[in-house]
Structures are given as structure tokens and as C-alpha cells.
Design a protein around this motif. Structure first.
Motif, PDB file in Angstrom:
ATOM      1  N   GLY A 175       0.941  -1.676   0.470  1.00  0.00           N
ATOM      2  CA  GLY A 175      -0.030   0.116  -0.243  1.00  0.00           C
ATOM      3  C   GLY A 175       1.069   1.418  -0.284  1.00  0.00           C
ATOM      4  N   GLU A 176       1.882   1.436   0.210  1.00  0.00           N
ATOM      5  CA  GLU A 176       2.434   2.207   0.303  1.00  0.00           C
ATOM      6  C   GLU A 176       4.623   1.659  -0.314  1.00  0.00           C
ATOM      7  N   ILE A 177       5.225   3.368  -1.074  1.00  0.00           N
ATOM      8  CA  ILE A 177       6.894   2.782  -1.067  1.00  0.00           C
ATOM      9  C   ILE A 177       7.228   3.772  -0.285  1.00  0.00           C
ATOM     10  N   THR A 223      -0.118   1.732  -6.368  1.00  0.00           N
ATOM     11  CA  THR A 223      -0.388   0.780  -5.186  1.00  0.00           C
ATOM     12  C   THR A 223      -1.589   1.278  -4.795  1.00  0.00           C
ATOM     13  N   CYS A 248      -5.176   0.517  -1.664  1.00  0.00           N
ATOM     14  CA  CYS A 248      -5.966  -0.164  -0.634  1.00  0.00           C
ATOM     15  C   CYS A 248      -6.743  -0.837  -0.611  1.00  0.00           C
ATOM     16  N   ARG A 266      -3.275   4.916  -6.383  1.00  0.00           N
ATOM     17  CA  ARG A 266      -2.746   6.111  -6.214  1.00  0.00           C
ATOM     18  C   ARG A 266      -1.282   5.661  -7.614  1.00  0.00           C
ATOM     19  N   LEU A 317       2.064   6.355  -8.635  1.00  0.00           N
ATOM     20  CA  LEU A 317       3.841   6.597  -8.857  1.00  0.00           C
ATOM     21  C   LEU A 317       4.850   7.447  -9.766  1.00  0.00           C
ATOM     22  N   ARG A 329      -6.360   8.581   3.304  1.00  0.00           N
ATOM     23  CA  ARG A 329      -6.688   8.261   1.675  1.00  0.00           C
ATOM     24  C   ARG A 329      -7.634   8.927   1.063  1.00  0.00           C
ATOM     25  N   LEU A 368      -5.186  16.246  -3.600  1.00  0.00           N
ATOM     26  CA  LEU A 368      -4.250  16.444  -4.943  1.00  0.00           C
ATOM     27  C   LEU A 368      -5.128  16.659  -5.930  1.00  0.00           C
ATOM     28  N   GLU A 403       4.391  11.265  -0.551  1.00  0.00           N
ATOM     29  CA  GLU A 403       3.532  10.171  -1.226  1.00  0.00           C
ATOM     30  C   GLU A 403       3.802   9.036   0.568  1.00  0.00           C
ATOM     31  N   PRO A 404       2.616   8.584   0.903  1.00  0.00           N
ATOM     32  CA  PRO A 404       2.642   8.375   2.658  1.00  0.00           C
ATOM     33  C   PRO A 404       3.877   7.342   2.419  1.00  0.00           C
ATOM     34  N   GLY A 405       4.252   6.090   1.682  1.00  0.00           N
ATOM     35  CA  GLY A 405       5.388   5.321   2.093  1.00  0.00           C
ATOM     36  C   GLY A 405       6.514   6.367   3.106  1.00  0.00           C
ATOM     37  N   GLU A 406       7.173   7.547   2.283  1.00  0.00           N
ATOM     38  CA  GLU A 406       8.223   8.142   2.787  1.00  0.00           C
ATOM     39  C   GLU A 406       7.636   9.173   4.518  1.00  0.00           C
ATOM     40  N   SER A 429       5.441   7.222   6.770  1.00  0.00           N
ATOM     41  CA  SER A 429       6.360   6.227   7.260  1.00  0.00           C
ATOM     42  C   SER A 429       7.270   5.636   7.499  1.00  0.00           C
TER      43      SER A 429
END
Lengths: 358, 191
Positions: free
Chosen positions: A246-248, A267, A269, A292, A294, B62, B69, B78-81, B83
Motif C-alpha cells: 500500500g505504500e513505498i 499501489t 488499499c 495511487r 507514482l 487516503r 491532490l 508519498e505516504p511511504g516516505e 511512514s
């Protein structure tokens, strides 16, 4: 000399025959070889995978290809300690491809398998060319027995095997043109290369994220886009000791770009993934998901989309037009999501200062 | 004269009905002295969930990111960043981040604003034949140099409202209630 050849020919044929016999006569054996890698089972019972794979095997044989006998393939996988299901890395594909002279690997998952008076089933499949690990074909399909019911319920399918059989026929209808002899590689679609980071799952349904990831891959391939085999993405994450859904982060994004040539990452959810219920508390299937897109080069989020659907949303009078099958509802939701995420026109729009408070 | 008197009473009654029917808008704060033109890029920290609905925080976060956006006012990390960076402060609730930590996060993510939020209400209740879903959010943006709040909004969405209760209908699904609540909050920030 001719006498020696006539004696030896049946012996060599017997040695090589760990493949399921094709429909063609012995002196014109098909030159395309396919192996069915163990399917991922997101639906539960092992019977689900066994039924589906046997139907697929029969269908491939009709397409005049040589299908590696599953028992023989299992032996190869065991020998190389390959425990993969539903995906495969480049190294593992090369090992088994070389040993068994395989041209294509068929991978997939059984996503939905609900037995009952009106069964429901769904699966995703893809064909990966061993030479270059390209995903050359991918499809997802799902249905409930109710989807085939006409007026007064005539045609409703009540037996799971019949339903699976119909789905396999529908799904593999165009496979013959894809399965070309080795060496005559079809041109790869031009354009951006996509990778899918497995969708996260916050629904009560186990594996909903993986199911939707499979649907997204099928949709991307159906749109003619190049997608990296998920097993290669998984392998890259494993090398980084990470399991991400769900994220990266930027570092992994950069590695996807540098080692796999990825331009775009998809990616998201899954929040709800609920089949229809029958009986007194009858209800339609429900799906809620978001995604999303990216840019792998910059890490920028290019687009995002959230959607929630109920099978009754498109229902009109007399309960017509609604969705009976969770798989079909999910497929529609994924198609709408991907259409929005891949709206390339919106990618180029940079943020506007005019919209911010003064 | 009688007619005029009755007319005035009717007019007053109509005004009261219209006022009752009007939805309460969000409660908003915008720092007029802050130059929002300076904010090019923002990070959205996963919203805290103060409800009994598991996953509500992530779900609303989300939807918020997608909505923000779509407005194309800022770039969003990006949410991964996010986190990755927050893991460095894993023992701290996001609402307890200090100014120094906020500044450090801002530098790491190269953002000028960080958005925090709480989902304080997410309920489903039956009202007659309808299912009523209500969502309440409290959202704020802090600017990363000083940690000062430059925008905040509290918004509630869902419920049937006066007219829905009077004439029926007006029920929203949970997803619609979330989307409306988020949209109402975002509209207070974006023109």
C-alpha cells in the motif's frame, strides 16, 4: 542405419514424454511449451485450485501447446527449492525454464470460490515469457451462477465445475494467438513500464489486497501497458528485507527504477471486499478501494482515486442491472480506478499557486 | 392591516424554516499573516482514529490525500516516505510531536507544511428506515519552520438534516459521508 533410427525413435520419445500429450499427431508435436506454476490460493479450499488448474490444462492442450505435467514440474520446483505460488522471480524462472525447455509460464491465483446453491468463482491468470520475463497476456474473470440466469432464472448455473468451465472458456478465448512458437517473440508494447506494489488490505476478507493487485495487473495488460512480473518486484523487496503493502519509500522506488526500468508504480488499499449474502438478510456485494500512481523517477504522486461500490448501485427496476458477483463488481471498480489513475492529461498539471489561500 | 400582519408572520416562519434547514458549515481557522504561496509541498501524517471503527483513520487519510491532490494546489509526499520518517519517532503519538521534531520532519521530507488530523466521530445509526452515517474530522496544517498552525478545520458530515428528517431520504453511505466531510474541510483551505 535407418533400422537403428526406427528402434531409437520410440525410446527417445518416451524419455521426453513427461509432458501431457497434445491433440496433434506425434510427428507434429507443438513447439510451444507452457508450464503452469502453482497458483496462489486466496479463496480457501485446495479443491478450488485443483479444479481450476485441471480445466486450464485441458484448455491449453486444445490450443495445441505442450503443457508440462504438473507432477514433473513439482519435482523440478522441489529440486531447486522453489516454493513460489502465484508469482516467480527471474532467477527461478530461468532455472526451471532451462531444465524443462519452457517457453511460457502460466501464473495466477484463485480469488473467489464460494460453493452453494448459486456458486461464485473468480481468478486471475497471466502468461510470462521465460526469455525476457515479459508479461505477454493477463486476464481476470469472475462470475456468480446468477450472472448466467435469464428470464425466470433459466440458465442459472448451480454447479461449481460448470461455472469454472464457463469462466475458463471465456478467459482463454484469445490465448491461441498469444502462444507463439519460441523465437518468434511478439513486439513488446511501447511506452511506460509499470510495477504494482501489492495493495494493502484493511477489509475483513483475507487477501483482498492481493486479489485487487491481480485485477490491477490484468487491467494494465488489457490496456496494452507493460507490467513488471510481480515476482520480480517481490524479489527486490525481499533483498531489502522489506514486505511493503500500500505504500513505498523513495529508496525502494529508486531501486525499482534502476534495476527493473520501472517508470510508474501503482499501489493502494482495499477497505471493503464483501461478497453477496443470501437468505433473510440478503445483500449485494460491496467493494471499497483506493489507489495511487507514482512517478518512479521523482517519487511524485501523479494521481489518486478512491471509490466505493455496492452491487445494487446500478440496479434498476425488478432488481435488474445490479451485480451478483463480488468479482465482477471488483473488476468494474478496478477498471474505473485505473482509468482515473492513468489519465495522463492530469499528470502534467503542476500544482497551481492560485488555489492556495492568499 | 390584518393581511400585512399575517404576511409578516408567514415571512418570519419561512425564515426560521430556511435557517433550520441550512447545514452548519465547518469551523475554520486560517492564519491571515501566513503566506500560503510559500507552501509548495505538504506531507499528510496518518490521521489519528478516536473512534471505535478500526481503520477509520487510514481510510479517511487516503480520501483526504486523493481530494487534496485533485485540487492541484500542493504536491503531496508519498505516504511511504512519511511512514519512513515517522518511524524515527515511533514512540511518540503524532499529536505530541515537538516543534523540533516537526522541523526535522519538514527538512527530511522537504515540505513546507505538515497536515495532521483526527477522526473524532464515525457512527452508523438507524433512523426509521434509513441508515445514518456521521463523520467528524478535525484537521490542521502546521508550517515546518516554526511548528505554528496555519490552518485548521473541524467538519461534520452525514446525518439526515432537518429536511431529511421531515420528508425522509437524505441518507448517505459511510463512504459518501467521509468524502463529503473531507471535501467540506478541504474547501476551506483551497479556493
Amino acid at each position: 542405419m535407418i533400422f537403428m533410427v526406427l528402434i531409437l525413435a520410440p525410446v527417445s520419445t518416451a524419455a521426453a514424454s513427461d509432458t501431457t500429450p497434445a491433440a496433434a499427431p506425434p510427428d507434429s508435436l507443438p513447439s510451444t511449451v507452457v508450464a503452469i506454476v502453482p497458483f496462489a490460493n486466496h479463496a480457501g479450499p485446495q479443491a478450488a485450485t485443483d479444479s481450476l488448474v485441471s480445466l486450464i490444462q485441458q484448455r491449453l492442450v486444445r490450443a495445441a501447446v505442450r503443457v508440462i505435467d504438473p507432477a514433473a514440474l513439482r519435482e523440478t520446483l522441489r529440486r531447486h527449492r522453489i516454493r513460489t505460488a502465484g508469482a516467480i522471480s527471474r532467477e527461478d524462472a530461468a532455472r526451471i525454464g532451462q531444465e524443462r525447455q519452457i517457453d511460457y509460464l502460466l501464473l495466477g491465483s484463485i480469488d473467489i470460490y464460494i460453493e452453494g446453491s448459486v456458486p461464485e468463482a473468480g481468478f486471475s491468470v497471466r502468461l510470462v515469457r521465460v526469455d525476457d520475463m515479459q508479461v505477454v497476456w493477463a486476464r481476470s474473470d469472475a462470475a456468480s451462477g446468477e450472472d448466467f440466469a435469464g428470464l425466470l432464472g433459466i440458465g442459472r448455473i448451480t454447479v461449481m465445475r460448470v461455472l469454472l468451465s464457463k469462466l475458463v472458456e471465456q478467459t482463454f478465448a484469445g490465448i491461441d494467438a498469444v502462444l507463439q512458437p519460441a523465437g518468434s517473440a511478439s513486439a513488446l508494447p511501447a511506452g511506460l513500464i509499470y510495477a504494482i506494489v501489492p495493495f494493502d488490505d484493511s477489509s475483513p476478507q483475507a487477501k483482498a489486497g492481493d486479489i485487487v493487485s491481480g485485477l490491477v495487473l490484468s487491467e494494465l495488460v488489457r490496456e496494452g501497458r507493460r507490467v513488471v512480473e510481480p515476482g520480480m518486484v517481490r524479489e527486490l523487496f525481499r533483498r531489502n528485507n522489506l514486505i511493503t503493502h500500500g505504500e513505498i519509500d523513495l529508496s525502494l522506488l529508486t531501486q525499482l527504477r534502476d534495476s527493473l526500468g520501472v517508470d510508474r508504480v501503482i499501489t493502494g488499499c482495499v477497505d471493503r471486499f464483501q461478497p453477496a449474502t443470501t437468505g433473510a438478510e440478503w445483500s449485494r456485494p460491496e467493494v471499497a478501494l483506493g489507489g495511487r500512481c507514482l512517478d518512479a523517477g521523482t517519487g511524485r504522486i501523479l494521481s489518486a482515486f478512491e471509490d466505493a461500490r455496492n452491487g445494487g448501485d446500478s440496479e434498476s427496476i425488478l432488481r435488474l442491472g445490479g451485480y451478483h458477483s463480488l468479482g465482477r463488481l471488483a473488476w468494474t471498480a478496478v477498471q474505473v480506478m485505473m482509468k482515473n489513475l492513468n489519465d495522463e492529461k492530469s499528470w502534467s498539471d503542476a500544482p497551481s499557486r492560485d488555489k492556495r489561500p492568499r | 392591516m390584518q393581511a400585512v400582519k399575517y404576511f409578516r408572520i408567514l415571512l418570519a416562519a419561512a425564515a426560521v424554516l430556511v435557517a433550520l434547514g441550512c447545514a452548519r458549515g465547518p469551523t475554520v481557522f486560517i492564519n491571515d499573516e501566513y503566506n500560503f504561496q510559500y507552501v509548495e509541498r505538504v506531507a499528510v501524517v496518518p490521521f489519528d482514529n478516536l473512534t471505535s471503527d478500526q481503520g477509520a483513520g487510514n481510510r479517511v487519510t487516503r480520501v483526504f490525500i486523493a481530494d487534496l491532490l485533485a485540487e492541484k494546489a500542493f504536491d503531496i509526499v508519498e505516504p511511504g516516505e512519511v511512514s519512513r520518517v515517522l518511524e524515527k519517532f515511533s514512540t511518540v503519538r503524532t499529536s505530541q510531536l515537538t516543534q523540533e521534531q516537526i522541523t526535522a520532519i519538514g527538512q527530511d521530507l522537504k515540505v513546507q507544511g505538515i497536515i495532521f488530523g483526527n477522526v473524532t466521530e464515525m457512527t452508523s445509526s438507524r433512523s426509521g428506515s434509513a441508515m445514518v452515517n456521521t463523520v467528524t474530522l478535525v484537521i490542521r496544517m502546521v508550517e515546518t519552520e516554526t511548528g505554528a498552525t496555519v490552518w485548521s478545520a473541524t467538519n461534520t458530515s452525514g446525518g439526515r438534516g432537518f429536511w431529511g428528517a421531515l420528508f425522509g431520504g437524505g441518507d448517505k453511505s459511510e463512504s459518501e459521508a467521509i468524502r463529503d466531510c473531507v471535501k467540506g474541510a478541504v474547501k476551506t483551505l483551497i479556493k
